[in-house]
Design an enzyme around this catalytic site. Sequence first.
Site, PDB file in Angstrom:
ATOM      1  N   ASP A  44       0.798  -1.246   0.000  1.00 57.94           N
ATOM      2  CA  ASP A  44       0.000   0.000   0.000  1.00 57.94           C
ATOM      3  C   ASP A  44       0.826   1.290   0.000  1.00 57.94           C
ATOM      4  O   ASP A  44       0.489   2.235   0.734  1.00 57.94           O
ATOM      5  CB  ASP A  44      -0.952   0.015   1.201  1.00 57.94           C
ATOM      6  CG  ASP A  44      -2.002  -1.095   1.154  1.00 57.94           C
ATOM      7  OD1 ASP A  44      -1.973  -1.914   0.224  1.00 57.94           O
ATOM      8  OD2 ASP A  44      -2.835  -1.134   2.078  1.00 57.94           O
ATOM      9  N   ASP A  82      -4.498  -0.804  -1.845  1.00 59.14           N
ATOM     10  CA  ASP A  82      -5.800  -0.656  -1.210  1.00 59.14           C
ATOM     11  C   ASP A  82      -6.729  -0.054  -2.273  1.00 59.14           C
ATOM     12  O   ASP A  82      -6.362   0.947  -2.909  1.00 59.14           O
ATOM     13  CB  ASP A  82      -5.647   0.291  -0.004  1.00 59.14           C
ATOM     14  CG  ASP A  82      -6.571  -0.042   1.149  1.00 59.14           C
ATOM     15  OD1 ASP A  82      -6.984  -1.203   1.291  1.00 59.14           O
ATOM     16  OD2 ASP A  82      -6.882   0.891   1.930  1.00 59.14           O
ATOM     17  N   HIS A  84     -10.643   0.650  -2.767  1.00 57.33           N
ATOM     18  CA  HIS A  84     -12.007   0.604  -2.224  1.00 57.33           C
ATOM     19  C   HIS A  84     -13.054   1.117  -3.194  1.00 57.33           C
ATOM     20  O   HIS A  84     -12.786   2.021  -3.999  1.00 57.33           O
ATOM     21  CB  HIS A  84     -12.086   1.443  -0.943  1.00 57.33           C
ATOM     22  CG  HIS A  84     -11.264   0.911   0.186  1.00 57.33           C
ATOM     23  ND1 HIS A  84     -11.339  -0.401   0.605  1.00 57.33           N
ATOM     24  CD2 HIS A  84     -10.352   1.508   0.992  1.00 57.33           C
ATOM     25  CE1 HIS A  84     -10.490  -0.575   1.622  1.00 57.33           C
ATOM     26  NE2 HIS A  84      -9.875   0.560   1.866  1.00 57.33           N
ATOM     27  N   HIS A  88     -17.530   2.502   0.858  1.00 59.07           N
ATOM     28  CA  HIS A  88     -17.013   1.232   1.388  1.00 59.07           C
ATOM     29  C   HIS A  88     -17.337   1.062   2.881  1.00 59.07           C
ATOM     30  O   HIS A  88     -17.432   2.046   3.616  1.00 59.07           O
ATOM     31  CB  HIS A  88     -15.487   1.186   1.174  1.00 59.07           C
ATOM     32  CG  HIS A  88     -14.913  -0.160   1.434  1.00 59.07           C
ATOM     33  ND1 HIS A  88     -14.262  -0.472   2.603  1.00 59.07           N
ATOM     34  CD2 HIS A  88     -14.918  -1.295   0.685  1.00 59.07           C
ATOM     35  CE1 HIS A  88     -13.883  -1.742   2.548  1.00 59.07           C
ATOM     36  NE2 HIS A  88     -14.259  -2.252   1.391  1.00 59.07           N
ATOM     37  N   HIS A 117     -10.821   6.792   1.668  1.00 60.65           N
ATOM     38  CA  HIS A 117      -9.445   6.735   1.162  1.00 60.65           C
ATOM     39  C   HIS A 117      -9.325   5.703   0.055  1.00 60.65           C
ATOM     40  O   HIS A 117     -10.104   4.748  -0.013  1.00 60.65           O
ATOM     41  CB  HIS A 117      -8.462   6.409   2.304  1.00 60.65           C
ATOM     42  CG  HIS A 117      -8.650   5.042   2.880  1.00 60.65           C
ATOM     43  ND1 HIS A 117      -9.641   4.742   3.784  1.00 60.65           N
ATOM     44  CD2 HIS A 117      -7.996   3.874   2.658  1.00 60.65           C
ATOM     45  CE1 HIS A 117      -9.580   3.458   4.098  1.00 60.65           C
ATOM     46  NE2 HIS A 117      -8.593   2.901   3.424  1.00 60.65           N
ATOM     47  N   LYS A 142      -6.872  -5.020  -3.001  1.00 60.78           N
ATOM     48  CA  LYS A 142      -7.635  -5.552  -1.866  1.00 60.78           C
ATOM     49  C   LYS A 142      -8.575  -4.490  -1.320  1.00 60.78           C
ATOM     50  O   LYS A 142      -8.348  -3.295  -1.511  1.00 60.78           O
ATOM     51  CB  LYS A 142      -6.676  -6.050  -0.779  1.00 60.78           C
ATOM     52  CG  LYS A 142      -5.727  -4.989  -0.281  1.00 60.78           C
ATOM     53  CD  LYS A 142      -4.655  -5.569   0.607  1.00 60.78           C
ATOM     54  CE  LYS A 142      -3.764  -4.485   1.166  1.00 60.78           C
ATOM     55  NZ  LYS A 142      -4.464  -3.484   1.991  1.00 60.78           N
ATOM     56  N   CYS A 187      -1.964  -2.840   7.732  1.00 62.18           N
ATOM     57  CA  CYS A 187      -1.846  -3.715   6.558  1.00 62.18           C
ATOM     58  C   CYS A 187      -0.528  -4.497   6.526  1.00 62.18           C
ATOM     59  O   CYS A 187      -0.502  -5.647   6.083  1.00 62.18           O
ATOM     60  CB  CYS A 187      -2.064  -2.905   5.288  1.00 62.18           C
ATOM     61  SG  CYS A 187      -3.761  -2.277   5.200  1.00 62.18           S
TER      62      CYS A 187
HETATM   63 ZN   LIG Z   1      -8.362   0.865   3.282  1.00 65.60          ZN
END
Ligand SMILES: [Zn+2]
Length: 239
Positions: A44, A82, A84, A88, A117, A142, A187
């Site tokens: 990330d 990341d 989204h 989310h 984010h 993810k 993460c």
């Molecule tokens: Zn996130």
Amino acid sequence: MMSSSRRTFVQSAAALGLLGATGMRAFAAGPIKPGNKAALIVVDVQNCFVSGGTLPVKGGEDVVPVINKLATAFQNIVVTQDWHTPGHASFASTYQGKKPFETTKLSYGTQVLWPDHCVQGTDDAALHKDLKLPTAQIIIRKGFHKEMDSYSAFDEADHKTATGLAGYLKARGIKTVFVTGLATDFCVAWTAMDARKAGFDTYVIEDATRAIDLNGSLAAAWKQMAAKGVKRIQSADIA
Ligand SMILES: [Zn+2]
């Protein structure tokens, strides 16, 4: 016969849990050479998590030159992102009356609520432009299931839904992973612990990570990682 100072070091290193499966090797025999059975996982390192992003991690951008230097020692690199949906389940704005950094209960357990984010397709979700990872082959995205978060690069937050990364690494003959990126206590930590669960020898390269440290989460994460056999090293330990 060991000198007494050497014996003291060995004893205290053992007491601190520093001597993992590789014993003294990483400490006494010089730097670790990753080789073709090791992969660097870059978690990330995206605009959202550095200065100017929507969920900035303090000093997040400082990991970029450290990771770029490490990358020159790795034949295998995995990148995560990341990624989204708008609205989310991990966003505070999705729930009436909730603020960022509060928690809520979701079907899979307690979820920390974050500012919006890393929304798919936005510049905020893009990888940091200065990353130089010539041998990176795969990007694991993810957190794109709207109802479920995924800190880990291996399993989503229900601890059941696989991203496929473990299978990919095993198919490539990878035995050891070195985890870097953002953020140490979320993460990176979840990725490292799931790597152990999947049977990989696992290191976190501390100075190639930065933490959010929400209510003591950093110290808790290091403790949990150590309990699962994750080894904590510095970038200078890699040849
Ligand atoms: Zn996130």
